[in-house]
Scaffold this active site. Structure first.
Site, PDB file in Angstrom:
ATOM      1  N   GLU A   1       1.234  -5.112   5.989  1.00 30.04           N
ATOM      2  CA  GLU A   1       1.912  -5.818   4.962  1.00 30.04           C
ATOM      3  C   GLU A   1       2.504  -7.221   5.109  1.00 30.04           C
ATOM      4  O   GLU A   1       2.672  -7.593   6.661  1.00 30.04           O
ATOM      5  CB  GLU A   1       3.246  -4.933   4.403  1.00 30.04           C
ATOM      6  CG  GLU A   1       2.748  -3.491   4.070  1.00 30.04           C
ATOM      7  CD  GLU A   1       2.385  -3.424   2.684  1.00 30.04           C
ATOM      8  OE1 GLU A   1       1.957  -4.395   2.052  1.00 30.04           O
ATOM      9  OE2 GLU A   1       2.517  -2.337   2.087  1.00 30.04           O
ATOM     10  N   HIS A  29      -2.037  -7.598   1.382  1.00 29.63           N
ATOM     11  CA  HIS A  29      -2.227  -6.710   2.797  1.00 29.63           C
ATOM     12  C   HIS A  29      -3.715  -6.404   2.791  1.00 29.63           C
ATOM     13  O   HIS A  29      -4.560  -6.205   2.005  1.00 29.63           O
ATOM     14  CB  HIS A  29      -1.395  -5.557   2.425  1.00 29.63           C
ATOM     15  CG  HIS A  29      -1.904  -4.603   1.383  1.00 29.63           C
ATOM     16  ND1 HIS A  29      -0.698  -3.857   0.820  1.00 29.63           N
ATOM     17  CD2 HIS A  29      -2.917  -4.001   1.171  1.00 29.63           C
ATOM     18  CE1 HIS A  29      -1.217  -2.868   0.062  1.00 29.63           C
ATOM     19  NE2 HIS A  29      -2.583  -3.014   0.231  1.00 29.63           N
ATOM     20  N   ASP A  31      -6.704   3.868   7.403  1.00 29.04           N
ATOM     21  CA  ASP A  31      -5.112   4.167   7.127  1.00 29.04           C
ATOM     22  C   ASP A  31      -4.941   5.516   6.460  1.00 29.04           C
ATOM     23  O   ASP A  31      -5.943   6.115   5.981  1.00 29.04           O
ATOM     24  CB  ASP A  31      -4.315   3.104   6.141  1.00 29.04           C
ATOM     25  CG  ASP A  31      -5.230   2.494   5.185  1.00 29.04           C
ATOM     26  OD1 ASP A  31      -5.976   3.278   4.792  1.00 29.04           O
ATOM     27  OD2 ASP A  31      -4.874   1.535   4.808  1.00 29.04           O
ATOM     28  N   ASN A  54      -0.615  -8.067  -2.899  1.00 31.06           N
ATOM     29  CA  ASN A  54       0.264  -9.028  -2.032  1.00 31.06           C
ATOM     30  C   ASN A  54      -0.384  -9.529  -0.749  1.00 31.06           C
ATOM     31  O   ASN A  54       0.161 -10.119   0.388  1.00 31.06           O
ATOM     32  CB  ASN A  54       1.684  -8.231  -1.458  1.00 31.06           C
ATOM     33  CG  ASN A  54       1.225  -7.023  -0.423  1.00 31.06           C
ATOM     34  OD1 ASN A  54       0.003  -6.759  -0.310  1.00 31.06           O
ATOM     35  ND2 ASN A  54       2.187  -6.207  -0.197  1.00 31.06           N
TER      36      ASN A  54
HETATM   37  C1  F6R Z   1      -6.896   1.583   1.573  1.00 29.79           C
HETATM   38  C2  F6R Z   1      -6.267   0.162   2.254  1.00 29.79           C
HETATM   39  C3  F6R Z   1      -5.718  -0.670   1.268  1.00 29.79           C
HETATM   40  C4  F6R Z   1      -6.468  -1.010  -0.140  1.00 29.79           C
HETATM   41  C5  F6R Z   1      -5.747  -1.859  -0.934  1.00 29.79           C
HETATM   42  C6  F6R Z   1      -6.163  -2.367  -2.182  1.00 29.79           C
HETATM   43  O1  F6R Z   1      -7.332   2.300   2.559  1.00 29.79           O
HETATM   44  O2  F6R Z   1      -6.501   0.018   3.230  1.00 29.79           O
HETATM   45  O3  F6R Z   1      -5.452  -1.674   1.819  1.00 29.79           O
HETATM   46  O4  F6R Z   1      -7.649  -1.532   0.206  1.00 29.79           O
HETATM   47  O5  F6R Z   1      -4.319  -1.463  -1.164  1.00 29.79           O
HETATM   48  O6  F6R Z   1      -6.253  -1.053  -3.129  1.00 29.79           O
HETATM   49  P1  F6R Z   1      -6.910  -0.951  -4.273  1.00 29.79           P
HETATM   50  O7  F6R Z   1      -8.347  -0.738  -4.007  1.00 29.79           O
HETATM   51  O8  F6R Z   1      -6.360   0.494  -4.919  1.00 29.79           O
HETATM   52  O9  F6R Z   1      -6.740  -1.869  -5.208  1.00 29.79           O
END
Ligand code: F6R
Length: 241
Positions: A143, A138, A67, A136
């Site tokens: 999401e 995701h 992403d 959450n």
């Molecule tokens: C990042 C991504 C997100 C993160 C998630 C956890 O490329 O796709 O889904 O893996 O938001 O983020 P952290 O590791 O910062 O807690």
């Protein structure tokens, strides 16, 4: 799902790096599916260390990232392209022309998303997709919602994700409100998935993923349906299971 519970973040990072290194060693031209965020930073540092010790060669590897914020320019230090260059690509011998991150400056978003998806297929599919999980539930920026999108698409970030990510920006108002993300089907096309989770603030997401119903309200809950998922989770994140 194969679950390994480790003591802490550092152990998670070492185990994750070992797993990715095995894939790269057994298939030097493998396609690595990569994630950003706090979770994989330690794993990237371990991979860089192995590279510096002469144990890894990225020269034939290809990569696709999950992403990118939208809109954002690649030179913005909050962009995921910048993150990947900083934590991995600039520190190993990967050919940057073979690294793909969704383009946060794309004008024709729909065409770009189609091309991104087609490129994953043209590369032969992802060998190992690294994932983190949002508080959450995701994955990527898929999401919780009434429906989940199959392929790469533009999505609005939820309030909880904007809040969580505001720690990286000067203020919450500066966090982009949209992102380009691979979809659930794009993620599921990967031959192997490596899911990394650390910290007590992820414990409820891990519980919901493993024990809750399979629901679009927790996109990670679908991961149990993939036939090759390895979860490396530290004790704090596993504490509610
Ligand atoms: C990042 C991504 C997100 C993160 C998630 C956890 O490329 O796709 O889904 O893996 O938001 O983020 P952290 O590791 O910062 O807690």
């Amino acid at each position: 799902m194969k679950i390994t519970v480790v003591k802490n973040y550092d152990e998670m990072s070492r185990e994750a790096a070992k797993y990715v290194a095995e894939t790269l060693t057994s298939k030097p031209d493998c396609v690595l599916g990569l994630a950003t965020g706090d979770t994989p930073i330690g794993m990237y540092a371990e991979l860089v260390k192995m590279y510096n010790e002469g144990k890894l060669d990225f020269s034939k590897a290809r990569s696709v990232n999950l992403d990118e914020y939208y809109p954002i320019t690649p030179d913005n230090d909050q962009s995921y392209r910048y993150f990947m260059n900083y934590h991995l690509f600039d520190k190993v011998n990967i050919n940057k022309a073979n690294t793909y991150v969704p383009d946060g400056t794309a004008k024709d978003v729909e065409a770009h998303c189609k091309a991104y998806e087609a490129n994953i297929d043209a590369l032969g599919g992802v060998d190992v997709q690294v994932l983190g999980i949002g508080r959450n539930g995701h994955i990527g920026f898929n999401e919780p919602d009434a429906e989940l999108v199959r392929g790469t698409h533009l999505t609005a970030l939820t309030k909880s994700t904007i809040e969580a990510n505001s720690r990286f920006f000067a203020s919450e108002a500066d966090v982009p409100k949209h992102a380009l993300t691979m979809g659930i089907e794009s993620v599921f096309k990967a031959r192997k998935i490596l899911l990394l989770v650390s910290g007590a603030n992820k414990a409820e997401a891990v519980r919901a993923m493993l024990k809750g119903n399979i629901s679009t309200n927790c996109p990670a809950s679908f991961l149990g349906l993939h036939n090759d998922v390895v979860l490396i989770c530290d004790e704090a994140a596993y504490s509610l299971v």
